[in-house]
Design a protein around this motif. Structure first.
Motif, PDB file in Angstrom:
ATOM      1  N   LEU A  73       0.808  -1.224   0.000  1.00 19.73           N
ATOM      2  CA  LEU A  73       0.000   0.000   0.000  1.00 19.73           C
ATOM      3  C   LEU A  73       0.839   1.271   0.000  1.00 19.73           C
ATOM      4  N   GLY A  74       1.993   1.244   0.660  1.00 19.86           N
ATOM      5  CA  GLY A  74       2.849   2.417   0.725  1.00 19.86           C
ATOM      6  C   GLY A  74       3.249   2.742   2.149  1.00 19.86           C
ATOM      7  N   THR A  75       3.762   3.932   2.334  1.00 17.69           N
ATOM      8  CA  THR A  75       4.215   4.402   3.637  1.00 17.69           C
ATOM      9  C   THR A  75       3.310   5.544   4.068  1.00 17.69           C
ATOM     10  N   PHE A  76       2.784   5.418   5.291  1.00 16.28           N
ATOM     11  CA  PHE A  76       1.793   6.363   5.784  1.00 16.28           C
ATOM     12  C   PHE A  76       2.256   7.032   7.070  1.00 16.28           C
ATOM     13  N   VAL A  77       1.838   8.288   7.241  1.00 21.61           N
ATOM     14  CA  VAL A  77       2.180   9.055   8.435  1.00 21.61           C
ATOM     15  C   VAL A  77       1.407   8.492   9.620  1.00 21.61           C
ATOM     16  N   ARG A  78       2.140   8.238  10.718  1.00 23.47           N
ATOM     17  CA  ARG A  78       1.527   7.750  11.962  1.00 23.47           C
ATOM     18  C   ARG A  78       1.409   8.851  12.996  1.00 23.47           C
TER      19      ARG A  78
END
Length: 147
Positions: A73-78
């Protein structure tokens, strides 16, 4: 979405520049929890850097707990680093000051040096010294030596 700008002459490692720019976007509220970071391929296409460099930066951000990689899916901000909104009155004042500095003939390096000096004066001054422990009374022996 954040767009990375790589300065090959800065002396700062490319992956560190990506980490710093991501953190700046988080501080300014440009990136918020749930936002997707550009894929490594998108960053490579925009900046002509090695994909492993992008992945190294994203891994560091993940270790810091700021982003999470979701397979496929990708890299997401946590997390967020923002303490003040990007539209704070202080930003408007700073923008006006930067415009006056440019009108006065200062270039980017001049402004950066001046701003850094002021930041150092207000935020990185000498560390406060812990208070000294109270003096202990010492008993004196007849010869004048402390016990």
């Amino acid at each position: 979405m954040v767009e990375y700008r790589i300065d090959r002459h800065s002396g700062v490692a490319t992956y560190v520049q990506i980490v710093q720019q991501t953190k700046q976007a988080l501080r300014l509220g440009v990136l918020r929890p749930g936002d997707k970071l550009p894929t490594a391929r998108e960053v490579v296409e925009a900046t002509a850097i090695n994909p492993n460099t992008v992945l190294k930066a994203y891994r560091e951000l993940e270790r810091d707990g700021l982003v999470e990689a979701r397979r496929g899916l990708g890299t997401f901000v946590r997390g967020s680093l923002s303490t003040a909104p990007a539209d704070t009155p202080l930003r408007a004042e700073l923008e006006a000051w930067a415009a006056r500095a440019a009108e006065a003939g200062l270039d980017r390096d001049d402004v950066a040096a001046l701003f850094t000096a002021v930041l150092d004066q207000h935020f990185t001054g000498p560390a406060p010294h812990p208070p000294a422990p109270p003096a202990r009374a010492t008993e004196q022996h007849p010869q004048g030596e402390p016990s």
